[in-house]
Design an enzyme around this catalytic site. Structure first.
Site, PDB file in Angstrom:
ATOM      1  N   LYS A   1       0.861  -1.298  -0.010  1.00  0.00           N
ATOM      2  CA  LYS A   1      -0.054   0.040   0.052  1.00  0.00           C
ATOM      3  C   LYS A   1       0.986   1.229  -0.063  1.00  0.00           C
ATOM      4  CE  LYS A   1      -4.397  -1.017   0.374  1.00  0.00           C
ATOM      5  NZ  LYS A   1      -5.584  -0.495  -0.411  1.00  0.00           N
TER       6      LYS A   1
ATOM      7  N   SER B   1       0.533  -9.656  -0.424  1.00  0.00           N
ATOM      8  CA  SER B   1       0.402  -8.253  -0.235  1.00  0.00           C
ATOM      9  C   SER B   1       0.949  -7.522   1.113  1.00  0.00           C
ATOM     10  CB  SER B   1      -1.071  -7.841  -0.699  1.00  0.00           C
ATOM     11  OG  SER B   1      -1.708  -8.534   0.279  1.00  0.00           O
TER      12      SER B   1
END
Length: 508
Positions: free
Chosen positions: A50, A304
Site C-alpha cells: 500500500k 500483499s
C-alpha cells in the site's frame, strides 16, 4: 489503458517504497508440480504494497493541498502507507480506522506519525466518517483504492514482475479488496503482454468484485467476513470496477481454511508470516493448480502484506491442515465396550492421529471425535471412511462442518451420572507416529475408560487426559499398572477444572 501506463511509468513510488524480490517457492512447486513464485510485498517498509499507491498520490499534491493535510480510511495497510508518506513529506495525516483493526496496525500507524481515529466496525463505516472529517476540516482525501494515482502506484508491481521474470508467465494472481492492486497490475501487464492471465482472488465471505462483475456494476454486500481484514471491503470502487471488469481474466474465491493453508505454505518456503490478505493470492493459485485450471508457465502470487496480530496465528495453525486437506475430522460411533479404542486405532494403521476426544455416555455406542492426518487429501479421507464403515462403524465427516471445527471439538465431555469411581490422569508421551496406539495398548482392559482427550499441538510431547473407572479395591493394582506404562503422569481427580465441569459431583 495508455493513460495508466503513462502514470505507472512516471510514478514516484521509489522515494519511499522498494523493489521487492520475486522468489520461487521451491517446496510448494515440488509438491504441486508447478513453477510457483511469490512477489514479496510483505518486505516493504510498512510490510505491505500500500505504500506505493499512497505515496504516488500524496507526492502529487499541490503546495496548498499539502498545507491542509491529508486524511484516509483504512483497515491498516493503506493507513501505514499514508502515515509514512505524509511524515516523510512533512504533511499532517489523519487516519480513520475501523474499531476491528488489528492492534499491530493501529500501533504501527501511530509510530509512523499518523493521527488515529477509531470509528465503526468495518471499512465502509470508517470511510463515511473520514469523508465527514475531510469536509469539516478541509483535509485532502487519499482513497485507498479508487484513485488513478493510487492505482498507478500499485501498478508498478506489474512492471517489476515483467522485468524480474522475462520467461514465460502463465498467470499472475492478485488479492482483491477494493480492486486497486488488481487494476494497477492488470493495466500494465495487459498492455505489455496481453497473453499473461491476471486473476483476482477474493475470500468467499468478501467477494465484492466478483459480485460487482456478475451484477454489471459495483454493489454493496450485506456483510463481509473480517478474517482477511485487509480485503474486507463491502463495495469496490467505480474506477477499479471498470478496469477489473475489462482486464481481469478471472476471479477465484477461496475459503478461510484455504487462506490458512497458504499462510503455512509461505512460512514453510520462506519462513515468513503473511497476513490473511497477504496469502490470499497464493490460496487462489493453489486452488487453480489443484483443480487443473491453471495455465502453463510460471504462476506468480502477490504476497500483499504481513501485518497480522500474533494471536491470529492460533486460528491459522488450527485450520491450516484442514485448508490444505491434510487433516480429516470425523465423528465415529464405536461399540461402548472395553478394547474398542485400541481396535479402532489399529484400523487406522500407521496414520497419525491429530485428535481423539471421547466422554462416556450410557448406552451401547460410544461417539468419538477424531482427527487423522492425511497425505493424499480427499482420496485418502474417503478410503478411511470406507474402511471404518466396512468394519461396522458409523462415520460422519466433520471436516467442513464449521460448528464442529469452531466449537464442538472443544466441547466433547460433560458430567455423567453413575461414575462413582472415576479417576482422572494426565499423561505425557513422546509425539511420534504410533505413540497414541502404544499408549492405548498399555492401558489394561480391567479398567473402563470413561474420558479421553488428546490433541496434537505440534509439540515434542503428546498430552492426554484420561478418565478411568477404578474401584477402591483395585486402586493399588491400577497404580502399579500405570507405573508400568512408563510415561510421566499426574493424577488430576481433584483438579478444579475437572471437578467443576466434568465430575459427576457438583462443587459447592
Amino acid at each position: 489503458m495508455q493513460d495508466y501506463v503513462r502514470r505507472i511509468l512516471t510514478s514516484s513510488v521509489y522515494e519511499v517504497a522498494e523493489e521487492t524480490p520475486l522468489e520461487r517457492m521451491e517446496l510448494l512447486s515440488a509438491r504441486l508440480g508447478a513453477d510457483i513464485l511469490l512477489k514479496r510485498e510483505d518486505l516493504q517498509p510498512v510490510f505491505s504494497f500500500k505504500i506505493r499507491g499512497a505515496h504516488n498520490r500524496i507526492s502529487r499534491l499541490t503546495a496548498e493541498e499539502r498545507a491542509r493535510g491529508v486524511i484516509c480510511a483504512s483497515a491498516g495497510n493503506h493507513a501505514q502507507g499514508v502515515a509514512l508518506s505524509a511524515t516523510r513529506l512533512g504533511i499532517r495525516a489523519v487516519i480513520v480506522m475501523p474499531t476491528t483493526t488489528p492492534l499491530i496496525k493501529i500501533g504501527a500507524v501511530r509510530r509512523l506519525g499518523g493521527e488515529v481515529v477509531l470509528f465503526g466496525d468495518g471499512f465502509d463505516a470508517a470511510r463515511a466518517h473520514a469523508v465527514e472529517l475531510a469536509d469539516k476540516h478541509g483535509l485532502v482525501m487519499v482513497h485507498p483504492f479508487d484513485d488513478p494515482d493510487v492505482i498507478a502506484g500499485q501498478g508498478t508491481i506489474g512492471l517489476e514482475l515483467l522485468r524480474q521474470h522475462p520467461g514465460e508467465i502463465g498467470a499472475i494472481y492478485v488479492p482483491v479488496g477494493g480492486g486497486g492492486l488488481a487494476a494497477g497490475i492488470a493495466s500494465i501487464v495487459k498492455f505489455l503482454n496481453p497473453a499473461i492471465r491476471v486473476i483476482g482472488v477474493e475470500p468467499e465471505e468478501a467477494a465484492s468484485m466478483k459480485e460487482a462483475i456478475a451484477q454489471g456494476h459495483p454493489v454493496a454486500l450485506d456483510q463481509v467476513g473480517l478474517f482477511a481484514d485487509g480485503v474486507a471491503v463491502r463495495q469496490v470502487g467505480d474506477e477499479t470496477f471498470r478496469l477489473c471488469r475489462e482486464l481481469l481474466d478471472d476471479i477465484v474465491t477461496v475459503s478461510a481454511d484455504e487462506i490458512c493453508a497458504a499462510i503455512k505454505d509461505i512460512f514453510d518456503d520462506h519462513r515468513a508470516i503473511a497476513e490473511p490478505a497477504g496469502a490470499l493470492a497464493l490460496a487462489g493459485l493453489r486452488r487453480q493448480v489443484e483443480d487443473r485450471t491453471a495455465p502453463a508457465g510460471a504462476l506468480i502470487a502477490v504476497n500483499s502484506g504481513a501485518n497480522v496480530n500474533f494471536d491470529r496465528l492460533r486460528y491459522v495453525a488450527e485450520r491450516a491442515e484442514i485448508g490444505e486437506r491434510a487433516e480429516a475430522l470425523l465423528a465415529v460411533e464405536i461399540p461402548e465396550r472395553r478394547g474398542s479404542y485400541r481396535a479402532f486405532i489399529r484400523l487406522l494403521g500407521n496414520r497419525a492421529i491429530t485428535e481423539f476426544n471421547y466422554r462416556y455416555a450410557p448406552g451401547t455406542t460410544a461417539k468419538i471425535f477424531v482427527g487423522v492426518k492425511l497425505s493424499r487429501g480427499e482420496t485418502e479421507k474417503q478410503e478411511i471412511i470406507d474402511l471404518l464403515t466396512t468394519n461396522g462403524l458409523g462415520v460422519t465427516d466433520m471436516t467442513d462442518n464449521e460448528v464442529a471445527k469452531l466449537h464442538v471439538r472443544h466441547m466433547v465431555g460433560g458430567r455423567v451420572d453413575g461414575l462413582d469411581n472415576e479417576t482422572v490422569y494426565r499423561f505425557q508421551f513422546p509425539e511420534r507416529p504410533g505413540a497414541l496406539l502404544k499408549f492405548l495398548e498399555g492401558l489394561n482392559d480391567a479398567w473402563n475408560i470413561t474420558l479421553f482427550h488428546y490433541r496434537n499441538h505440534g509439540a515434542d510431547y503428546g498430552r492426554v487426559l484420561v478418565g478411568v473407572e477404578v474401584p477402591e479395591a483395585t486402586r493399588g493394582d491400577f497404580l502399579t499398572h500405570v507405573e508400568a506404562i512408563g510415561f510421566p503422569y499426574w493424577e488430576e481427580t481433584e483438579n478444579p477444572a475437572y471437578r467443576m465441569f466434568l465430575d459427576r459431583a457438583v462443587t459447592p
